[in-house]
Write a protein that holds these residues in place. Sequence first.
Motif, mmCIF file in Angstrom:
data_model
loop_
_atom_site.group_PDB
_atom_site.id
_atom_site.type_symbol
_atom_site.label_atom_id
_atom_site.label_comp_id
_atom_site.label_asym_id
_atom_site.label_seq_id
_atom_site.Cartn_x
_atom_site.Cartn_y
_atom_site.Cartn_z
ATOM 1 N N GLU A 22 0.772 -1.109 -0.036
ATOM 2 C CA GLU A 22 -0.135 0.031 -0.050
ATOM 3 C C GLU A 22 0.895 1.167 0.036
ATOM 4 O OE1 GLU A 22 -2.275 0.802 3.499
ATOM 5 O OE2 GLU A 22 -0.962 -0.371 4.957
ATOM 6 N N VAL A 23 0.351 2.584 -0.288
ATOM 7 C CA VAL A 23 1.064 3.469 -0.314
ATOM 8 C C VAL A 23 1.066 3.924 1.225
ATOM 9 C CG1 VAL A 23 0.890 6.073 -0.965
ATOM 10 C CG2 VAL A 23 0.045 4.399 -2.458
ATOM 11 N N ILE A 24 2.285 4.489 1.661
ATOM 12 C CA ILE A 24 2.370 4.707 2.962
ATOM 13 C C ILE A 24 2.977 6.478 3.197
ATOM 14 C CG2 ILE A 24 2.952 2.390 3.867
ATOM 15 C CD1 ILE A 24 5.979 3.218 4.150
ATOM 16 N N GLN A 25 3.361 6.784 2.179
ATOM 17 C CA GLN A 25 3.719 7.990 1.950
ATOM 18 C C GLN A 25 3.692 8.729 0.472
ATOM 19 O OE1 GLN A 25 7.992 8.544 3.250
ATOM 20 N NE2 GLN A 25 7.785 10.727 3.630
ATOM 21 N N LYS A 26 3.580 10.022 0.411
ATOM 22 C CA LYS A 26 3.593 10.837 -0.650
ATOM 23 C C LYS A 26 4.375 11.790 -0.547
ATOM 24 C CE LYS A 26 -0.704 11.641 -2.360
ATOM 25 N NZ LYS A 26 -1.864 12.237 -2.620
ATOM 26 N N VAL A 27 5.171 11.846 -1.614
ATOM 27 C CA VAL A 27 6.420 13.031 -1.614
ATOM 28 C C VAL A 27 6.334 13.821 -3.066
ATOM 29 C CG1 VAL A 27 8.763 13.535 -1.425
ATOM 30 C CG2 VAL A 27 7.526 11.844 -0.125
ATOM 31 N N GLU A 28 6.134 15.103 -2.765
ATOM 32 C CA GLU A 28 6.350 15.770 -4.207
ATOM 33 C C GLU A 28 7.783 16.402 -4.297
ATOM 34 O OE1 GLU A 28 4.057 19.536 -6.525
ATOM 35 O OE2 GLU A 28 3.230 18.765 -4.457
ATOM 36 N N HIS B 99 7.266 13.480 -8.536
ATOM 37 C CA HIS B 99 6.362 12.782 -7.395
ATOM 38 C C HIS B 99 6.893 11.201 -7.351
ATOM 39 C CE1 HIS B 99 4.287 16.217 -9.140
ATOM 40 N NE2 HIS B 99 3.610 16.365 -8.012
ATOM 41 N N ALA B 100 6.623 10.860 -5.838
ATOM 42 C CA ALA B 100 6.889 9.624 -5.704
ATOM 43 C C ALA B 100 5.761 9.055 -4.475
ATOM 44 C CB ALA B 100 8.307 9.162 -5.087
ATOM 45 N N LEU B 101 5.147 7.992 -4.895
ATOM 46 C CA LEU B 101 4.469 7.111 -3.946
ATOM 47 C C LEU B 101 5.365 6.117 -3.373
ATOM 48 C CD1 LEU B 101 1.184 6.803 -6.135
ATOM 49 C CD2 LEU B 101 1.697 8.331 -4.583
ATOM 50 N N TYR B 102 5.409 6.191 -2.273
ATOM 51 C CA TYR B 102 6.492 5.487 -1.343
ATOM 52 C C TYR B 102 5.512 4.070 -0.745
ATOM 53 C CZ TYR B 102 10.054 8.525 -0.998
ATOM 54 O OH TYR B 102 11.245 9.617 -1.118
ATOM 55 N N LEU B 103 5.992 2.985 -1.231
ATOM 56 C CA LEU B 103 5.151 1.661 -0.804
ATOM 57 C C LEU B 103 5.577 1.092 0.771
ATOM 58 C CD1 LEU B 103 4.950 0.061 -4.464
ATOM 59 C CD2 LEU B 103 3.416 1.728 -3.420
ATOM 60 N N SER B 104 4.967 0.143 1.238
ATOM 61 C CA SER B 104 5.052 -0.383 2.474
ATOM 62 C C SER B 104 6.393 -1.295 2.253
ATOM 63 C CB SER B 104 4.081 -1.265 2.922
ATOM 64 O OG SER B 104 3.606 -2.267 2.379
ATOM 65 N N TRP B 105 6.638 -1.770 1.143
ATOM 66 C CA TRP B 105 7.848 -2.431 0.942
ATOM 67 C C TRP B 105 9.263 -1.575 0.744
ATOM 68 C CZ3 TRP B 105 5.538 -4.850 -4.146
ATOM 69 C CH2 TRP B 105 4.828 -5.752 -3.888
ATOM 70 N N THR B 106 10.152 -1.827 1.724
ATOM 71 C CA THR B 106 11.345 -0.908 1.726
ATOM 72 C C THR B 106 12.040 -0.886 0.401
ATOM 73 O OG1 THR B 106 11.763 -1.908 3.935
ATOM 74 C CG2 THR B 106 13.756 -0.686 2.953
ATOM 75 N N TYR B 107 12.246 0.300 -0.141
ATOM 76 C CA TYR B 107 12.883 0.805 -1.435
ATOM 77 C C TYR B 107 12.144 0.647 -2.430
ATOM 78 C CZ TYR B 107 17.238 0.046 1.566
ATOM 79 O OH TYR B 107 18.239 -0.117 2.580
ATOM 80 N N TYR B 108 10.865 0.519 -2.411
ATOM 81 C CA TYR B 108 10.043 0.310 -3.471
ATOM 82 C C TYR B 108 9.135 1.745 -3.662
ATOM 83 C CZ TYR B 108 11.580 -4.529 -4.379
ATOM 84 O OH TYR B 108 12.303 -5.609 -4.807
ATOM 85 N N ARG B 109 9.057 2.195 -4.849
ATOM 86 C CA ARG B 109 8.194 3.229 -5.125
ATOM 87 C C ARG B 109 7.546 3.158 -6.511
ATOM 88 N NH1 ARG B 109 10.709 3.830 -0.947
ATOM 89 N NH2 ARG B 109 12.617 5.013 -0.576
ATOM 90 N N ILE B 110 6.457 4.010 -6.550
ATOM 91 C CA ILE B 110 5.905 4.420 -7.922
ATOM 92 C C ILE B 110 6.060 5.577 -7.884
ATOM 93 C CG2 ILE B 110 3.824 4.495 -9.187
ATOM 94 C CD1 ILE B 110 2.477 2.396 -7.523
ATOM 95 N N HIS B 111 6.836 6.130 -9.242
ATOM 96 C CA HIS B 111 7.581 7.419 -9.352
ATOM 97 C C HIS B 111 7.473 7.742 -10.844
ATOM 98 C CE1 HIS B 111 11.370 6.023 -10.732
ATOM 99 N NE2 HIS B 111 11.229 4.998 -9.773
ATOM 100 N N GLY B 112 7.818 8.967 -11.045
ATOM 101 C CA GLY B 112 8.222 9.729 -11.998
ATOM 102 C C GLY B 112 9.597 9.255 -12.732
ATOM 103 N N THR B 113 9.472 9.850 -13.929
ATOM 104 C CA THR B 113 11.071 9.836 -14.485
ATOM 105 C C THR B 113 11.102 10.934 -15.516
ATOM 106 O OG1 THR B 113 12.676 8.706 -15.636
ATOM 107 C CG2 THR B 113 10.279 8.093 -16.260
ATOM 108 N N GLU C 52 -0.824 13.301 -11.907
ATOM 109 C CA GLU C 52 -2.249 13.011 -12.040
ATOM 110 C C GLU C 52 -2.563 11.838 -10.786
ATOM 111 O OE1 GLU C 52 -4.729 13.120 -15.612
ATOM 112 O OE2 GLU C 52 -4.420 10.972 -15.292
ATOM 113 N N LEU C 53 -1.695 10.633 -10.896
ATOM 114 C CA LEU C 53 -1.871 9.758 -10.072
ATOM 115 C C LEU C 53 -1.726 10.147 -8.588
ATOM 116 C CD1 LEU C 53 -2.625 6.424 -9.623
ATOM 117 C CD2 LEU C 53 -0.150 6.136 -9.839
ATOM 118 N N GLY D 114 -2.522 4.887 2.390
ATOM 119 C CA GLY D 114 -3.684 3.803 2.545
ATOM 120 C C GLY D 114 -4.170 3.215 1.220
ATOM 121 N N THR D 115 -3.809 3.906 -0.048
ATOM 122 C CA THR D 115 -4.280 3.272 -1.154
ATOM 123 C C THR D 115 -3.761 2.105 -1.610
ATOM 124 O OG1 THR D 115 -4.569 5.396 -2.449
ATOM 125 C CG2 THR D 115 -4.145 3.509 -3.710
ATOM 126 N N GLN D 116 -4.548 0.856 -1.695
ATOM 127 C CA GLN D 116 -4.029 -0.428 -1.674
ATOM 128 C C GLN D 116 -3.199 -0.698 -3.229
ATOM 129 O OE1 GLN D 116 -7.518 -3.112 -1.797
ATOM 130 N NE2 GLN D 116 -8.613 -1.556 -1.941
#
Length: 197
Positions: free
Chosen positions: A107-113, A145-159, A183-184, A191-193
């Motif tokens: 799940e998303v645990i942190q959002k960072v712009e 932007h980056a969405l930090y996941l509950s897994w250590t070191y894993y992100r959904i992010h831009g490039t 946008e995402l 808490g987004t799954q």
Amino acid sequence: MGNKSFNALTRRGFLAGTAAAVGTSAMAQNANSTELEGDISQTLRRNISSFRSLDWRPYFDTLANGAILVDTESRALHFWNQDQSVYKLYPTSVPLTEDLTRRGRTEVIQKVEGPSWRPTPSMRERNPEWPDFVGPGPDNPLGTHALYLSWTYYRIHGTHDTRKIGRRSSNGCIGLYNEHISELFAMTTVGTQVLLI
């Protein structure tokens, strides 16, 4: 007969030379990249995402807090908001190799712009020449932007390196175009799954 043979050899030589030049150019472009990316000339054929709409029900029991599905095979990210009024489908980059790929629920645990970036210990081991830290900005491999996941070191992010989208090109993270992650980012909450398949 000799002339035909000469033309065939010349054509073959030209094609081989062109392929070599494209490969050399692609490798040179990657020299300053802070993410692993194989020879781009070898992956051009597969720089594509599958834009097939999916229903959320086979993957999630509920849409509480919204849901993100990342399909690493088709290199696509699907998002559904909580009340089902929004469905989005984005092309992504995915991990370079199977051993860098993690699948399952998080799940998303942190959002960072404007995220900053540090290489993980395993990245440092593989690439000791990489910088210890990159602050926010155009050189940052996490984009805007980056969405930090509950897994250590894993992100959904831009490039900022748009060549990576649609390819196996990351060290484990899921990459999106900066306009798509922006946008995402606005639609997700802590808490987004998230499910990676």
